[in-house]
Design a protein around this motif. Sequence first.
Motif, PDB file in Angstrom:
ATOM      1  N   LEU A 144       0.835  -1.209   0.000  1.00 15.81           N
ATOM      2  CA  LEU A 144       0.000   0.000   0.000  1.00 15.81           C
ATOM      3  C   LEU A 144       0.869   1.258   0.000  1.00 15.81           C
ATOM      4  CD1 LEU A 144      -2.788  -1.129   2.490  1.00 15.81           C
ATOM      5  CD2 LEU A 144      -3.056  -0.780   0.026  1.00 15.81           C
ATOM      6  N   SER A 145       1.984   1.255   0.712  1.00 15.79           N
ATOM      7  CA  SER A 145       2.889   2.411   0.712  1.00 15.79           C
ATOM      8  C   SER A 145       3.469   2.634  -0.687  1.00 15.79           C
ATOM      9  CB  SER A 145       4.038   2.210   1.701  1.00 15.79           C
ATOM     10  OG  SER A 145       3.552   2.104   3.012  1.00 15.79           O
ATOM     11  N   TRP A 146       3.781   1.544  -1.375  1.00 15.66           N
ATOM     12  CA  TRP A 146       4.298   1.671  -2.737  1.00 15.66           C
ATOM     13  C   TRP A 146       3.250   2.354  -3.625  1.00 15.66           C
ATOM     14  CZ3 TRP A 146       2.701  -1.659  -7.032  1.00 15.66           C
ATOM     15  CH2 TRP A 146       3.381  -1.354  -8.208  1.00 15.66           C
ATOM     16  N   HIS A 147       2.003   1.928  -3.524  1.00 17.56           N
ATOM     17  CA  HIS A 147       0.955   2.560  -4.346  1.00 17.56           C
ATOM     18  C   HIS A 147       0.798   4.048  -4.014  1.00 17.56           C
ATOM     19  CE1 HIS A 147      -0.595  -0.787  -6.699  1.00 17.56           C
ATOM     20  NE2 HIS A 147      -0.537  -1.551  -5.620  1.00 17.56           N
ATOM     21  N   GLU A 177       5.067  -1.266 -17.260  1.00 16.01           N
ATOM     22  CA  GLU A 177       4.646  -1.986 -16.061  1.00 16.01           C
ATOM     23  C   GLU A 177       5.661  -1.733 -14.946  1.00 16.01           C
ATOM     24  OE1 GLU A 177       2.470  -5.325 -15.804  1.00 16.01           O
ATOM     25  OE2 GLU A 177       1.200  -4.136 -17.115  1.00 16.01           O
ATOM     26  N   GLU A 178       5.172  -1.598 -13.731  1.00 15.07           N
ATOM     27  CA  GLU A 178       6.095  -1.493 -12.604  1.00 15.07           C
ATOM     28  C   GLU A 178       5.618  -2.399 -11.475  1.00 15.07           C
ATOM     29  OE1 GLU A 178       8.307   2.125 -11.774  1.00 15.07           O
ATOM     30  OE2 GLU A 178       7.564   1.994  -9.725  1.00 15.07           O
ATOM     31  N   TYR A 179       6.562  -2.817 -10.653  1.00 16.00           N
ATOM     32  CA  TYR A 179       6.279  -3.762  -9.576  1.00 16.00           C
ATOM     33  C   TYR A 179       6.732  -3.151  -8.251  1.00 16.00           C
ATOM     34  CZ  TYR A 179       5.892  -6.489 -13.762  1.00 16.00           C
ATOM     35  OH  TYR A 179       5.510  -6.907 -15.006  1.00 16.00           O
ATOM     36  N   PRO A 180       6.172  -3.619  -7.120  1.00 18.67           N
ATOM     37  CA  PRO A 180       6.513  -3.021  -5.817  1.00 18.67           C
ATOM     38  C   PRO A 180       8.020  -2.954  -5.596  1.00 18.67           C
ATOM     39  CG  PRO A 180       4.675  -4.515  -5.580  1.00 18.67           C
ATOM     40  CD  PRO A 180       5.164  -4.682  -6.993  1.00 18.67           C
ATOM     41  N   ARG A 181       8.481  -1.804  -5.154  1.00 17.59           N
ATOM     42  CA  ARG A 181       9.911  -1.564  -5.003  1.00 17.59           C
ATOM     43  C   ARG A 181      10.328  -1.724  -3.550  1.00 17.59           C
ATOM     44  NH1 ARG A 181      11.758   1.057  -9.581  1.00 17.59           N
ATOM     45  NH2 ARG A 181      13.751   0.308  -8.807  1.00 17.59           N
ATOM     46  N   THR A 182      11.581  -2.130  -3.342  1.00 18.05           N
ATOM     47  CA  THR A 182      12.163  -2.262  -2.004  1.00 18.05           C
ATOM     48  C   THR A 182      13.564  -1.669  -2.021  1.00 18.05           C
ATOM     49  OG1 THR A 182      10.922  -4.259  -1.474  1.00 18.05           O
ATOM     50  CG2 THR A 182      12.938  -3.906  -0.255  1.00 18.05           C
ATOM     51  N   ASP A 183      13.892  -0.871  -1.017  1.00 13.93           N
ATOM     52  CA  ASP A 183      15.232  -0.289  -0.913  1.00 13.93           C
ATOM     53  C   ASP A 183      16.059  -1.089   0.090  1.00 13.93           C
ATOM     54  OD1 ASP A 183      14.468   1.740  -2.632  1.00 13.93           O
ATOM     55  OD2 ASP A 183      13.847   3.053  -0.992  1.00 13.93           O
ATOM     56  N   PRO A 249      11.922  -7.266   6.287  1.00 19.09           N
ATOM     57  CA  PRO A 249      11.291  -6.124   5.632  1.00 19.09           C
ATOM     58  C   PRO A 249      10.975  -5.041   6.664  1.00 19.09           C
ATOM     59  CG  PRO A 249       9.750  -7.962   5.815  1.00 19.09           C
ATOM     60  CD  PRO A 249      11.079  -8.471   6.264  1.00 19.09           C
ATOM     61  N   TRP A 250      11.155  -3.806   6.278  1.00 16.28           N
ATOM     62  CA  TRP A 250      10.868  -2.668   7.170  1.00 16.28           C
ATOM     63  C   TRP A 250      10.159  -1.612   6.314  1.00 16.28           C
ATOM     64  CZ3 TRP A 250      10.653  -2.775  12.146  1.00 16.28           C
ATOM     65  CH2 TRP A 250      10.677  -1.605  12.902  1.00 16.28           C
ATOM     66  N   ARG A 254       9.792   1.673   2.592  1.00 13.85           N
ATOM     67  CA  ARG A 254      10.003   0.515   1.720  1.00 13.85           C
ATOM     68  C   ARG A 254      11.411  -0.080   1.843  1.00 13.85           C
ATOM     69  NH1 ARG A 254      10.089   3.050  -4.387  1.00 13.85           N
ATOM     70  NH2 ARG A 254      12.281   3.607  -4.402  1.00 13.85           N
ATOM     71  N   SER A 255      11.890  -0.226   3.066  1.00 15.32           N
ATOM     72  CA  SER A 255      13.235  -0.769   3.245  1.00 15.32           C
ATOM     73  C   SER A 255      13.213  -2.288   3.436  1.00 15.32           C
ATOM     74  CB  SER A 255      13.913  -0.141   4.465  1.00 15.32           C
ATOM     75  OG  SER A 255      14.078   1.239   4.280  1.00 15.32           O
ATOM     76  N   LEU A 256      14.296  -2.900   3.051  1.00 15.74           N
ATOM     77  CA  LEU A 256      14.595  -4.273   3.434  1.00 15.74           C
ATOM     78  C   LEU A 256      15.886  -4.210   4.235  1.00 15.74           C
ATOM     79  CD1 LEU A 256      14.145  -7.377   3.230  1.00 15.74           C
ATOM     80  CD2 LEU A 256      15.625  -7.321   1.211  1.00 15.74           C
TER      81      LEU A 256
END
Length: 320
Positions: A144-147, A177-183, A249-250, A254-256
Amino acid sequence: MSLCSTSAGFELDELPALSRTAVPRNDFLRDNAAELARMWPAARLLPVDRRGRAPMGRSGDMPVLDFRATEGTTPPADAVLLGEQDGVCYWAVRAEPDGPVQEGMGWDATLPDTDEPVWQDLRLAGGLLSAEDAGLLTTAVAVLSWHDNAGFCAKCGSRVEPRRAGWATHCTGCGREEYPRTDPAVICLVHDGGDQVLLARQPIWPPDRYSVLAGFVEGGESLEACVVREICEEVGITVESVHYLGSQPWPFPRSLMVGFSAVGDPTTPLVPADGEIEQARWVHRDEVRAVLAAGGTGPGLILPGVTSIARRMLESWAKT
Ligand SMILES: [Zn+2]
């Protein structure tokens, strides 16, 4: 100097709180609109607000997610499919709190003392939730944060639409197209190979709050190189024997967090980075054990909350 060692020193004794997961994500359902519509009336819906809070009741002293019944015949376009188990789909939607909310935020918050559902923060409650609930809420907060922050195409600037039950967006202009991102970010427990651990505090933290060191991975950088660079930048020492411990995941936003241990020389003077680290110091294992035994708060030393991977790392090290 060895950049990556196989001599562990210690390992995590348990999974970090938000790394626990139990409900299968079932990717194959994301493209099956007919099946998702068929299962929608019996699905469980989790509202989550922009601060990462969701309604929770409690079972004994432990919080439990307060899922809602679904309405209508099909999932709304902005809903995110979290997973499916035993024929029940779990979905999340962005919502405003419709009941009492937990005061404070993250580690400053306190658990509510009521039987009524209260909107609680994942950062505090995550360590107390079951593996099923922790995994579902962590996924909900992340996607949801990614959206929230990916409403427009990074290539052409047009508005995007959700696809794949919330697991992709499609650009209305160029079709990208894009997919959920993680830093990725590294977090490292630096010890001296003996009984001392290096703890530091940021100037914005509450008094006496200390943790291990962490920092974001830069483009073109390995995780191990990031550990060495961040620690040198933050406290001025060069570590070695960098060893992978585990990840968590944090999703704030959007951190890992990728956890490591490393060995540093306590005789090297510490030079805290201006504006970033207010104070850094070596702490003896006995002091860490005493503070952990007291629930994480002791005289002059408050350790990270139970939901954080930092706490899991410190508890694991303290036991060895
Ligand atoms: Zn586009």
